[in-house]
Scaffold this motif. Structure first.
Motif, PDB file in Angstrom:
ATOM      1  N   ALA A  37       6.436  -4.731   7.905  1.00  0.00           N
ATOM      2  CA  ALA A  37       5.766  -5.056   6.643  1.00  0.00           C
ATOM      3  C   ALA A  37       5.372  -3.807   5.875  1.00  0.00           C
ATOM      4  O   ALA A  37       4.981  -3.886   4.708  1.00  0.00           O
ATOM      5  N   SER A  38       5.491  -2.653   6.518  1.00  0.00           N
ATOM      6  CA  SER A  38       5.197  -1.384   5.847  1.00  0.00           C
ATOM      7  C   SER A  38       6.432  -0.787   5.191  1.00  0.00           C
ATOM      8  O   SER A  38       6.354   0.278   4.565  1.00  0.00           O
ATOM      9  N   SER A  39       7.565  -1.468   5.294  1.00  0.00           N
ATOM     10  CA  SER A  39       8.814  -0.981   4.705  1.00  0.00           C
ATOM     11  C   SER A  39       8.669  -0.836   3.195  1.00  0.00           C
ATOM     12  O   SER A  39       8.246  -1.777   2.509  1.00  0.00           O
ATOM     13  N   PRO A  40       9.032   0.329   2.628  1.00  0.00           N
ATOM     14  CA  PRO A  40       8.947   0.507   1.170  1.00  0.00           C
ATOM     15  C   PRO A  40       9.770  -0.516   0.401  1.00  0.00           C
ATOM     16  O   PRO A  40       9.336  -0.992  -0.659  1.00  0.00           O
ATOM     17  N   ASP A  41      10.941  -0.866   0.912  1.00  0.00           N
ATOM     18  CA  ASP A  41      11.773  -1.860   0.237  1.00  0.00           C
ATOM     19  C   ASP A  41      11.076  -3.214   0.172  1.00  0.00           C
ATOM     20  O   ASP A  41      11.100  -3.894  -0.860  1.00  0.00           O
ATOM     21  N   PHE A  42      10.467  -3.598   1.281  1.00  0.00           N
ATOM     22  CA  PHE A  42       9.756  -4.873   1.304  1.00  0.00           C
ATOM     23  C   PHE A  42       8.564  -4.855   0.360  1.00  0.00           C
ATOM     24  O   PHE A  42       8.337  -5.808  -0.404  1.00  0.00           O
ATOM     25  N   LEU A  43       7.792  -3.788   0.396  1.00  0.00           N
ATOM     26  CA  LEU A  43       6.604  -3.703  -0.453  1.00  0.00           C
ATOM     27  C   LEU A  43       6.988  -3.703  -1.931  1.00  0.00           C
ATOM     28  O   LEU A  43       6.276  -4.250  -2.768  1.00  0.00           O
ATOM     29  N   GLU A  44       8.137  -3.111  -2.245  1.00  0.00           N
ATOM     30  CA  GLU A  44       8.623  -3.139  -3.621  1.00  0.00           C
ATOM     31  C   GLU A  44       9.012  -4.561  -4.023  1.00  0.00           C
ATOM     32  O   GLU A  44       8.704  -5.016  -5.142  1.00  0.00           O
ATOM     33  N   SER A  45       9.685  -5.271  -3.100  1.00  0.00           N
ATOM     34  CA  SER A  45      10.055  -6.665  -3.372  1.00  0.00           C
ATOM     35  C   SER A  45       8.815  -7.525  -3.576  1.00  0.00           C
ATOM     36  O   SER A  45       8.772  -8.386  -4.465  1.00  0.00           O
ATOM     37  N   LEU A  46       7.796  -7.295  -2.744  1.00  0.00           N
ATOM     38  CA  LEU A  46       6.550  -8.049  -2.886  1.00  0.00           C
ATOM     39  C   LEU A  46       5.911  -7.783  -4.244  1.00  0.00           C
ATOM     40  O   LEU A  46       5.444  -8.709  -4.921  1.00  0.00           O
ATOM     41  N   SER A  47       5.928  -6.538  -4.668  1.00  0.00           N
ATOM     42  CA  SER A  47       5.347  -6.179  -5.953  1.00  0.00           C
ATOM     43  C   SER A  47       6.056  -6.890  -7.100  1.00  0.00           C
ATOM     44  O   SER A  47       5.414  -7.379  -8.043  1.00  0.00           O
ATOM     45  N   HIS A  48       7.378  -6.984  -7.007  1.00  0.00           N
ATOM     46  CA  HIS A  48       8.151  -7.660  -8.051  1.00  0.00           C
ATOM     47  C   HIS A  48       7.839  -9.156  -8.105  1.00  0.00           C
ATOM     48  O   HIS A  48       7.986  -9.787  -9.164  1.00  0.00           O
TER      49      HIS A  48
ATOM     50  N   LEU B  12      -2.012  -5.104   0.964  1.00  0.00           N
ATOM     51  CA  LEU B  12      -3.275  -5.793   0.684  1.00  0.00           C
ATOM     52  C   LEU B  12      -3.747  -5.592  -0.749  1.00  0.00           C
ATOM     53  O   LEU B  12      -4.490  -6.432  -1.279  1.00  0.00           O
ATOM     54  N   SER B  13      -3.320  -4.511  -1.378  1.00  0.00           N
ATOM     55  CA  SER B  13      -3.749  -4.242  -2.753  1.00  0.00           C
ATOM     56  C   SER B  13      -2.861  -4.939  -3.785  1.00  0.00           C
ATOM     57  O   SER B  13      -3.167  -4.896  -4.987  1.00  0.00           O
ATOM     58  N   THR B  14      -1.792  -5.600  -3.335  1.00  0.00           N
ATOM     59  CA  THR B  14      -0.840  -6.196  -4.281  1.00  0.00           C
ATOM     60  C   THR B  14      -1.311  -7.522  -4.873  1.00  0.00           C
ATOM     61  O   THR B  14      -1.326  -7.685  -6.092  1.00  0.00           O
ATOM     62  N   PRO B  15      -1.687  -8.528  -4.073  1.00  0.00           N
ATOM     63  CA  PRO B  15      -2.057  -9.821  -4.666  1.00  0.00           C
ATOM     64  C   PRO B  15      -3.397  -9.760  -5.396  1.00  0.00           C
ATOM     65  O   PRO B  15      -4.358  -9.140  -4.923  1.00  0.00           O
ATOM     66  N   LYS B  16      -3.468 -10.426  -6.533  1.00  0.00           N
ATOM     67  CA  LYS B  16      -4.641 -10.414  -7.404  1.00  0.00           C
ATOM     68  C   LYS B  16      -5.898 -10.883  -6.695  1.00  0.00           C
ATOM     69  O   LYS B  16      -6.974 -10.273  -6.815  1.00  0.00           O
ATOM     70  N   PHE B  17      -5.788 -11.994  -5.946  1.00  0.00           N
ATOM     71  CA  PHE B  17      -6.956 -12.585  -5.291  1.00  0.00           C
ATOM     72  C   PHE B  17      -7.078 -12.181  -3.820  1.00  0.00           C
ATOM     73  O   PHE B  17      -7.937 -12.701  -3.113  1.00  0.00           O
ATOM     74  N   GLY B  18      -6.213 -11.274  -3.355  1.00  0.00           N
ATOM     75  CA  GLY B  18      -6.285 -10.820  -1.977  1.00  0.00           C
ATOM     76  C   GLY B  18      -5.376 -11.593  -1.050  1.00  0.00           C
ATOM     77  O   GLY B  18      -4.506 -12.365  -1.477  1.00  0.00           O
ATOM     78  N   THR B  19      -5.586 -11.381   0.233  1.00  0.00           N
ATOM     79  CA  THR B  19      -4.793 -12.031   1.279  1.00  0.00           C
ATOM     80  C   THR B  19      -5.717 -12.813   2.199  1.00  0.00           C
ATOM     81  O   THR B  19      -6.672 -12.256   2.746  1.00  0.00           O
ATOM     82  N   LEU B  20      -5.437 -14.097   2.373  1.00  0.00           N
ATOM     83  CA  LEU B  20      -6.211 -14.959   3.262  1.00  0.00           C
ATOM     84  C   LEU B  20      -5.499 -15.108   4.588  1.00  0.00           C
ATOM     85  O   LEU B  20      -4.263 -15.191   4.649  1.00  0.00           O
ATOM     86  N   ASN B  21      -6.281 -15.200   5.667  1.00  0.00           N
ATOM     87  CA  ASN B  21      -5.707 -15.357   7.002  1.00  0.00           C
ATOM     88  C   ASN B  21      -6.404 -16.489   7.738  1.00  0.00           C
ATOM     89  O   ASN B  21      -7.616 -16.653   7.645  1.00  0.00           O
ATOM     90  N   ILE B  22      -5.606 -17.277   8.462  1.00  0.00           N
ATOM     91  CA  ILE B  22      -6.150 -18.289   9.370  1.00  0.00           C
ATOM     92  C   ILE B  22      -6.149 -17.681  10.763  1.00  0.00           C
ATOM     93  O   ILE B  22      -5.094 -17.356  11.309  1.00  0.00           O
ATOM     94  N   HIS B  23      -7.332 -17.520  11.344  1.00  0.00           N
ATOM     95  CA  HIS B  23      -7.450 -16.890  12.672  1.00  0.00           C
ATOM     96  C   HIS B  23      -8.126 -17.863  13.631  1.00  0.00           C
ATOM     97  O   HIS B  23      -9.246 -18.323  13.371  1.00  0.00           O
ATOM     98  N   PRO B  24      -7.486 -18.206  14.755  1.00  0.00           N
ATOM     99  CA  PRO B  24      -8.024 -19.234  15.654  1.00  0.00           C
ATOM    100  C   PRO B  24      -9.116 -18.749  16.600  1.00  0.00           C
ATOM    101  O   PRO B  24      -8.986 -18.790  17.817  1.00  0.00           O
ATOM    102  N   SER B  25     -10.211 -18.280  16.015  1.00  0.00           N
ATOM    103  CA  SER B  25     -11.418 -17.982  16.791  1.00  0.00           C
ATOM    104  C   SER B  25     -12.608 -18.026  15.867  1.00  0.00           C
ATOM    105  O   SER B  25     -12.463 -18.045  14.638  1.00  0.00           O
ATOM    106  N   LEU B  26     -13.794 -18.031  16.449  1.00  0.00           N
ATOM    107  CA  LEU B  26     -15.032 -17.973  15.669  1.00  0.00           C
ATOM    108  C   LEU B  26     -15.400 -16.507  15.489  1.00  0.00           C
ATOM    109  O   LEU B  26     -16.187 -15.940  16.236  1.00  0.00           O
TER     110      LEU B  26
END
Length: 392
Positions: A132-143, A163-177
């Motif tokens: 997910a740190s690939s520059p090509d992938f991050l460029e595609s995500l930006s587009h 994490l800085s790309t999406p306007k409202f951030g990134t949400l995660n579902i994590h199976p713990s309290l």
């Protein structure tokens, strides 16, 4: 290398369309700057929320990118897709990100992930970066110009640029309290600890793993019989419901990572880890583990790496997989030095009674000998034709 699967669409076309027993008795009166302390559980399954005020949906559908890989994530994707169809003005799924196809099975057939298969069936473009740190992938995500990214068991670390790309951030579902059991194996570690309550958290992703501000959470009583796979299914289903419920408020800004509104900060002093599982952890040792510990091991590691035990049958040591167990509440016999003899319990569905640490007894109900299919303990004993079974 990053594979792109667009099924009925091309990525270019898509881009052009951009024009521990603790739980949660909190989340009702906390304000945005509060720090979060897990507290004693209520029973059964409980959802928590911060605001009851309905949000005003965005004027145009928000562009959402989903990241996930295994079957539980595919279930989340399916529920999200159905929600997008019911609420077309709220958001649309513009792209799916998942792990690349990998060799699987004895014949090493290359297979797509469950999320990838579902995305193809829904005609949603798919990205499969090796990293997910690939520059090509991050460029595609930006587009793609995403307004929000959502992750569910994706399986890769997300860098700051992501994490800085999406306007409202990134949400995660994590199976713990959270902040309990941050890491790769939260449900398995919770089962190992014999926690009375498990749970799922919906949180914003930050650079430290699973340390972001929490949007909502829900608890689930540990029935002490379900496997980790069963509990993961339940927790991700519940987490997805929390996500769908909160999306309007997140996309309207009522719940915001940037401003801290509608979220609860985690208390770092309460944080615990959930380390990645090693194959060796599935080996049962009846001399150093109690019956409860053995039973929880079988439940936690069901599927992978699985649990196993070594038995001595006549003079041969045989390693068998342990599929299903329970703690034996009666009095075990355990003849011989150290209680090494293993006996078959009474009753039609009885299992092998094995003495464990602290004069506790484990009952193995289903097991799998080498080269055989899983079988009931009684069938296993019948196949030995009277041979004695000892702990190895």
């Amino acid at each position: 290398m990053m594979l792109v699967s667009c099924h009925a669409f091309s990525l270019a076309q898509t881009c052009l369309r951009i024009t521990r027993s603790p739980t949660l008795a909190w989340f009702v009166t906390h304000n945005a700057s509060s720090s979060f302390h897990p507290s004693q559980s209520h029973s059964a399954l409980h959802s928590t929320s911060l605001f009851a005020t309905p949000a005003t949906p965005p004027t145009t559908p928000a562009r959402v990118v989903f990241l996930g890989t295994p079957g539980v994530a595919a279930s989340t994707l399916k529920q999200l897709y159905e929600s997008s169809i019911l609420n077309p003005s709220l958001f649309e799924l513009v792209c799916i990100v998942t792990q690349p196809p990998k060799p699987s099975g004895r014949n090493n057939v290359v297979k797509k992930s469950p999320v990838h298969d579902l995305a193809d069936s829904l005609s949603i473009p798919t990205l499969t970066p090796n990293k997910a740190s690939s520059p090509d992938f991050l460029e595609s995500l930006s587009h793609l110009n995403p307004d929000l990214c959502i992750t569910a068991a994706y399986g890769q670390y997300l860098p700051k640029r992501f994490l800085s790309t999406p306007k409202f951030g990134t949400l995660n579902i994590h199976p713990s309290l959270l902040p309990l059991y941050r890491g790769a194996s939260p449900v398995q570690r919770s089962i190992q600890q014999d926690d009375d309550v498990l749970g799922v958290s919906l949180l914003f992703t930050v650079t430290p793993m699973d340390a972001g501000p929490i949007v909502a959470a829900s608890t689930l009583d540990n029935d002490k019989t379900s496997t980790s796979l069963d509990l993961l299914d339940t927790l991700f289903t519940t987490g997805t419901k929390l996500l769908v419920d909160k999306l309007p408020m997140i996309l309207s800004g009522e719940i915001s990572q940037a401003t801290g509104r509608g979220v609860v900060l985690q208390d770092e002093a309460e944080a615990t880890g959930a380390d990645k599982i090693s194959k060796e952890e599935g080996e049962l040792n009846f001399e150093t583990m109690t019956a409860v510990e053995c039973h929880n091991n079988v439940r936690a590691f069901f599927g992978w790496p699985g649990s196993s035990m070594e038995l001595k049958i006549d003079d041969e040591v045989v390693k068998v997989k342990v599929i299903e167990t329970r703690v034996f509440e009666g009095e075990g016999e355990g003849e011989g030095e150290g209680g090494a003899t293993i006996t078959l319990g009474a009753g039609k569905h009885a299992g092998l009674i094995i003495k464990c640490l602290g004069d506790t007894f484990l009952e193995v109900l289903t097991l799998q000998p080498p080269t055989k299919k899983p079988m009931a303990a009684k069938s296993f004993v019948n196949g030995l034709r009277g041979k004695a079974i000892l702990r190895s």
